[in-house]
Design a protein around this motif. Sequence first.
Motif, PDB file in Angstrom:
ATOM      1  N   PHE A 150       0.825  -1.200   0.000  1.00 11.80           N
ATOM      2  CA  PHE A 150       0.000   0.000   0.000  1.00 11.80           C
ATOM      3  C   PHE A 150       0.864   1.258   0.000  1.00 11.80           C
ATOM      4  O   PHE A 150       0.490   2.283   0.549  1.00 11.80           O
TER       5      PHE A 150
ATOM      6  N   TYR B 123       1.436   3.347  -2.227  1.00 12.88           N
ATOM      7  CA  TYR B 123       0.863   4.474  -2.971  1.00 12.88           C
ATOM      8  C   TYR B 123      -0.292   5.142  -2.238  1.00 12.88           C
ATOM      9  O   TYR B 123      -0.825   6.149  -2.697  1.00 12.88           O
ATOM     10  N   ILE B 124      -0.677   4.594  -1.083  1.00 12.48           N
ATOM     11  CA  ILE B 124      -1.849   5.125  -0.401  1.00 12.48           C
ATOM     12  C   ILE B 124      -1.636   6.559   0.083  1.00 12.48           C
ATOM     13  O   ILE B 124      -2.565   7.364   0.125  1.00 12.48           O
TER      14      ILE B 124
ATOM     15  N   GLY C 226      -2.496   8.808  -2.759  1.00 13.91           N
ATOM     16  CA  GLY C 226      -3.943   8.853  -2.987  1.00 13.91           C
ATOM     17  C   GLY C 226      -4.673   9.681  -1.954  1.00 13.91           C
ATOM     18  O   GLY C 226      -5.528  10.513  -2.280  1.00 13.91           O
ATOM     19  N   LEU C 227      -4.337   9.488  -0.684  1.00 13.81           N
ATOM     20  CA  LEU C 227      -5.017  10.228   0.380  1.00 13.81           C
ATOM     21  C   LEU C 227      -4.649  11.705   0.366  1.00 13.81           C
ATOM     22  O   LEU C 227      -5.467  12.561   0.726  1.00 13.81           O
TER      23      LEU C 227
ATOM     24  N   CYS D  52     -11.897   8.199   3.601  1.00 17.63           N
ATOM     25  CA  CYS D  52     -11.300   7.542   2.435  1.00 17.63           C
ATOM     26  C   CYS D  52     -10.242   6.520   2.858  1.00 17.63           C
ATOM     27  O   CYS D  52     -10.122   5.453   2.248  1.00 17.63           O
TER      28      CYS D  52
ATOM     29  N   LEU E 268     -10.324   2.486   2.015  1.00 15.92           N
ATOM     30  CA  LEU E 268      -9.230   1.815   1.306  1.00 15.92           C
ATOM     31  C   LEU E 268      -8.633   0.655   2.088  1.00 15.92           C
ATOM     32  O   LEU E 268      -8.308  -0.392   1.526  1.00 15.92           O
TER      33      LEU E 268
ATOM     34  N   ASP F  35      -4.664  -1.152  -5.765  1.00 13.65           N
ATOM     35  CA  ASP F  35      -4.136  -0.009  -6.497  1.00 13.65           C
ATOM     36  C   ASP F  35      -5.199   0.665  -7.362  1.00 13.65           C
ATOM     37  O   ASP F  35      -5.144   1.872  -7.591  1.00 13.65           O
TER      38      ASP F  35
ATOM     39  N   ILE G   7      -7.140   3.063  -5.092  1.00 18.65           N
ATOM     40  CA  ILE G   7      -6.293   4.211  -4.758  1.00 18.65           C
ATOM     41  C   ILE G   7      -6.175   5.145  -5.959  1.00 18.65           C
ATOM     42  O   ILE G   7      -6.272   6.370  -5.828  1.00 18.65           O
TER      43      ILE G   7
ATOM     44  N   SER H   4      -7.362   8.976  -6.096  1.00 14.03           N
ATOM     45  CA  SER H   4      -6.291   9.939  -6.309  1.00 14.03           C
ATOM     46  C   SER H   4      -6.596  10.868  -7.479  1.00 14.03           C
ATOM     47  O   SER H   4      -6.631  12.093  -7.339  1.00 14.03           O
TER      48      SER H   4
ATOM     49  N   SER I  64       4.118  10.826  -0.332  1.00 10.29           N
ATOM     50  CA  SER I  64       4.513   9.409  -0.379  1.00 10.29           C
ATOM     51  C   SER I  64       5.991   9.214  -0.110  1.00 10.29           C
ATOM     52  O   SER I  64       6.408   8.179   0.405  1.00 10.29           O
TER      53      SER I  64
END
Length: 281
Positions: A42, A44-45, A48-49, A79, A83, A95, A98, A102, A210
């Motif tokens: 995760f 990439y979360i 996205g957030l 969110c 997720l 993904d 996300i 995003s 990130s």
Amino acid sequence: MELLDTIALYLQYPFVRYALVTGVLIALCSSLLGVTLVLRRFSYIGDGLSHVAFGAMSFAAVFGLSDDMLLVLPATIVCAVLLLCGGQKRKIKGDAAIAMLSVGSLAVGYLLMNLFSTSSNLSGDVCSTLFGSTSILTLTKAEVAACVVLSILVVAAFVLLYNKIFAITFDETFAKASGMRTELYNLVIAIIIAVIIVLAMNLVGSLLISALVIFPALSAMRICKSFRAVTVCSALISVVCAFAGMMISIVAGTPVGSTIVAIDIVVFAGSSVLSACMRRK
């Protein structure tokens, strides 16, 4: 000596000390769950957030909210929960979910800022939100206090739930089968991540968050082997990089977020070289 004198001069100003304290705390909090997110795929979360938070900030600006945290933090938490806590029941997973959040949040947020903008410098506002700005140097005592309190809560929650987080990270299915309330702990992790993302936006901006989560964790994984050692090493790397990046930014006048991320990249490269040398021995 001139450099040290310059740093000492800047440290005399309260706003610089506030920025350093806040930046170090944000970096520490970001690194703690970075290892868990990387191992659970995760990574990439955070990106996205952060885009969700950007969209929420745009809504707050449209409705004229004096304190955008009243909307940004709850929206980001919701969110994050969606997720991380949907498990295998989600129709759109991992993904893909996300990426949808995003891109959708970023597009809607930018559209709202264009349609209802009250600023004469829209491009500058968007750029500073996405890549970070000097707002970290204009923090008030109340904002620093709020960051300190939230950071203490995040660190305390991580320490108290360390064993649970460890179990969920490596084998969530087994943890659930053994009677652990995995849904509850996933909920707590999601809330902690959302708080970290909202705090970090002032430091590095939406697009670079990130890096605070991923790079220290990956660097530590190159050097250490156990989960505990990786977590501690990740925290140390993150704090040192954030402090060094902010000092360089203040002295040299470079963008805060980009400078911190650049140092994280250098440390990651160094840790990769060190790891290769250790394997050869």
